[in-house]
Design a protein around this motif. Structure first.
Motif, mmCIF file in Angstrom:
data_model
loop_
_atom_site.group_PDB
_atom_site.id
_atom_site.type_symbol
_atom_site.label_atom_id
_atom_site.label_comp_id
_atom_site.label_asym_id
_atom_site.label_seq_id
_atom_site.Cartn_x
_atom_site.Cartn_y
_atom_site.Cartn_z
ATOM 1 N N LEU A 181 -87.071 -55.076 10.058
ATOM 2 C CA LEU A 181 -87.777 -54.793 11.311
ATOM 3 C C LEU A 181 -88.540 -53.479 11.272
ATOM 4 O O LEU A 181 -89.118 -53.059 12.276
ATOM 5 N N GLY A 182 -88.554 -52.832 10.115
ATOM 6 C CA GLY A 182 -89.340 -51.615 9.957
ATOM 7 C C GLY A 182 -88.621 -50.332 10.302
ATOM 8 O O GLY A 182 -89.259 -49.279 10.468
ATOM 9 N N THR A 183 -87.308 -50.393 10.414
ATOM 10 C CA THR A 183 -86.519 -49.231 10.814
ATOM 11 C C THR A 183 -85.975 -48.495 9.593
ATOM 12 O O THR A 183 -85.592 -49.111 8.599
ATOM 13 N N LYS A 184 -85.910 -47.173 9.722
ATOM 14 C CA LYS A 184 -85.287 -46.343 8.698
ATOM 15 C C LYS A 184 -83.812 -46.201 9.036
ATOM 16 O O LYS A 184 -83.449 -45.747 10.123
ATOM 17 N N VAL A 185 -82.937 -46.587 8.125
ATOM 18 C CA VAL A 185 -81.496 -46.493 8.336
ATOM 19 C C VAL A 185 -80.947 -45.346 7.488
ATOM 20 O O VAL A 185 -81.101 -45.349 6.268
ATOM 21 N N LYS A 186 -80.329 -44.383 8.161
ATOM 22 C CA LYS A 186 -79.758 -43.226 7.473
ATOM 23 C C LYS A 186 -78.239 -43.289 7.533
ATOM 24 O O LYS A 186 -77.667 -43.698 8.541
ATOM 25 N N SER A 187 -77.599 -42.880 6.465
ATOM 26 C CA SER A 187 -76.136 -42.903 6.409
ATOM 27 C C SER A 187 -75.577 -41.500 6.580
ATOM 28 O O SER A 187 -76.206 -40.505 6.205
ATOM 29 N N VAL A 188 -74.387 -41.437 7.172
ATOM 30 C CA VAL A 188 -73.634 -40.189 7.267
ATOM 31 C C VAL A 188 -72.200 -40.475 6.852
ATOM 32 O O VAL A 188 -71.710 -41.591 7.021
ATOM 33 N N ASP A 189 -71.547 -39.490 6.294
ATOM 34 C CA ASP A 189 -70.145 -39.660 5.945
ATOM 35 C C ASP A 189 -69.320 -39.827 7.219
ATOM 36 O O ASP A 189 -69.474 -39.074 8.176
ATOM 37 N N GLY A 190 -68.471 -40.834 7.243
ATOM 38 C CA GLY A 190 -67.614 -41.045 8.405
ATOM 39 C C GLY A 190 -67.880 -42.358 9.087
ATOM 40 O O GLY A 190 -68.284 -43.346 8.473
ATOM 41 N N ASN A 191 -67.676 -42.363 10.405
ATOM 42 C CA ASN A 191 -67.787 -43.596 11.186
ATOM 43 C C ASN A 191 -68.765 -43.411 12.334
ATOM 44 O O ASN A 191 -69.641 -42.537 12.294
ATOM 45 N N PHE A 192 -68.608 -44.223 13.377
ATOM 46 C CA PHE A 192 -69.559 -44.204 14.493
ATOM 47 C C PHE A 192 -69.583 -42.853 15.207
ATOM 48 O O PHE A 192 -70.641 -42.386 15.637
ATOM 49 N N LYS A 193 -68.432 -42.217 15.317
ATOM 50 C CA LYS A 193 -68.378 -40.904 15.965
ATOM 51 C C LYS A 193 -69.283 -39.915 15.241
ATOM 52 O O LYS A 193 -70.054 -39.173 15.872
ATOM 53 N N ASP A 194 -69.228 -39.921 13.932
ATOM 54 C CA ASP A 194 -70.038 -39.009 13.137
ATOM 55 C C ASP A 194 -71.520 -39.394 13.196
ATOM 56 O O ASP A 194 -72.395 -38.520 13.210
ATOM 57 N N ALA A 195 -71.789 -40.694 13.225
ATOM 58 C CA ALA A 195 -73.171 -41.152 13.346
ATOM 59 C C ALA A 195 -73.778 -40.711 14.673
ATOM 60 O O ALA A 195 -74.948 -40.309 14.741
ATOM 61 N N THR A 196 -72.982 -40.787 15.740
ATOM 62 C CA THR A 196 -73.468 -40.358 17.053
ATOM 63 C C THR A 196 -73.791 -38.873 17.059
ATOM 64 O O THR A 196 -74.830 -38.443 17.590
ATOM 65 N N SER A 197 -72.919 -38.072 16.474
ATOM 66 C CA SER A 197 -73.165 -36.632 16.397
ATOM 67 C C SER A 197 -74.461 -36.340 15.650
ATOM 68 O O SER A 197 -75.268 -35.501 16.068
ATOM 69 N N GLU A 198 -74.678 -37.024 14.542
ATOM 70 C CA GLU A 198 -75.883 -36.809 13.751
ATOM 71 C C GLU A 198 -77.131 -37.270 14.491
ATOM 72 O O GLU A 198 -78.188 -36.624 14.420
ATOM 73 N N ALA A 199 -77.028 -38.396 15.215
ATOM 74 C CA ALA A 199 -78.174 -38.892 15.980
ATOM 75 C C ALA A 199 -78.576 -37.904 17.069
ATOM 76 O O ALA A 199 -79.765 -37.649 17.298
#
Length: 285
Positions: free
Chosen positions: A197-215
């Motif tokens: 769909l044209g989206t850039k997906v970035k990874s972070v170490d950890g889970n959803f909590k860590d992804a939310t912090s990074e976002a």
């Protein structure tokens, strides 16, 4: 205000305005600023008793206030509501049908034929396969209305990420989805769909909590052009994830066993161990 979507399919679009409640704005717009009226405060503390609120840096306060004011305005803006109603019908595919689960109904009836009639709301038939897109499209429309050109979001199992990616594809918005490495491995098919769909997906170490912090960090770094598109809600019993039991240490029952603290800019119940925030456990992601 709930958006009428179950009726739109059976009405001509020129009559859509009649489906939207009184469009008189509760907020006066003057030179691109929102002015509070006596009937409706455009800016609030966002608190529910002692919880919620805005525990953020001062640089974020004006941005959050602008978002709240714009949201309050579009609730009663016919042009926005008509555009959203069309998107719900033609892009998302609403209304979705009710399916009578005959076998399940029969299973729960007693020998006298008494028992519930069970229907399933087929939200899985929405575009990209879940209810998440209802929220994502509306928020993406709001972001574009506010002049934002890029969207950032966090996702766990990936459904919110896919929905956000689809909404951004429709509206020609740049999109970055952040996921924890573990979730990306478990939900690789959703990662693939987001990329398509044209989206850039970035990874972070950890889970959803860590992804939310990074976002949130990525959003804060570019407040003028980016929009943080959230897809997460919490709630009281029975929406609590007990995992392997309250004594197991592997659960998500923050309301039952948590302690009060500030996280992601709001006052919440948090799982703690000797003051340290403990990540919740879920078998779903």
């Amino acid at each position: 205000m709930p958006i009428v979507c179950s009726v739109v399919t059976y009405k001509k679009m020129e009559n859509l305005a009649a489906l939207i409640p009184n469009p008189t704005p509760l907020i006066i717009r003057t030179n691109n600023f929102q002015v509070e009226t006596q009937e409706n405060k455009s800016i609030s503390s966002g608190k529910f008793g002692r919880f919620g609120g805005k525990y953020v840096l001062e640089t974020l306060m004006s941005c959050l206030s602008q978002l709240e004011a714009e949201f309050n305005f579009v609730l009663n803006d016919i042009e926005f509501q008509m555009e959203l109603a069309i998107a719900l019908r033609d892009y998302i595919g609403r209304e979705t049908p009710l399916y009578h689960a005959g076998r399940l109904t029969k299973h729960y009836k007693n020998e006298n034929g008494e028992g519930p009639e069970i229907y399933l709301k087929r939200e899985d038939l929405n575009h990209v396969g879940a209810h998440k897109i209802n929220n994502a499209v509306a928020q993406a429309m709001l972001a574009k209305r506010m002049g934002r050109t890029s969207i950032v979001a966090a996702t766990g199992a990936g459904q919110h990420g896919v929905a956000t990616a689809a909404a951004c594809a429709k509206l020609a918005l740049e999109c970055t989805i952040i996921m924890g490495t573990t979730d990306m491995e478990r939900q690789s098919s959703n990662v693939t769909l987001m990329n398509l769909l044209g989206t850039k997906v970035k990874s972070v170490d950890g889970n959803f909590k860590d992804a939310t912090s990074e976002a949130i960090r990525e959003w804060v770094g570019n407040l003028e052009t980016s929009y943080y598109l959230t897809g997460t809600v919490v709630g009281p019993h029975p929406f609590e994830a007990a995992g392997f039991g309250l004594d197991s240490g592997k659960h998500s029952t923050t309301l039952t066993t948590g302690e009060v603290g500030v996280y992601h800019g709001a006052m919440n119940y948090l799982l703690r161990d000797e003051g340290r925030i403990v990540p919740p456990h879920s078998i779903g992601v």
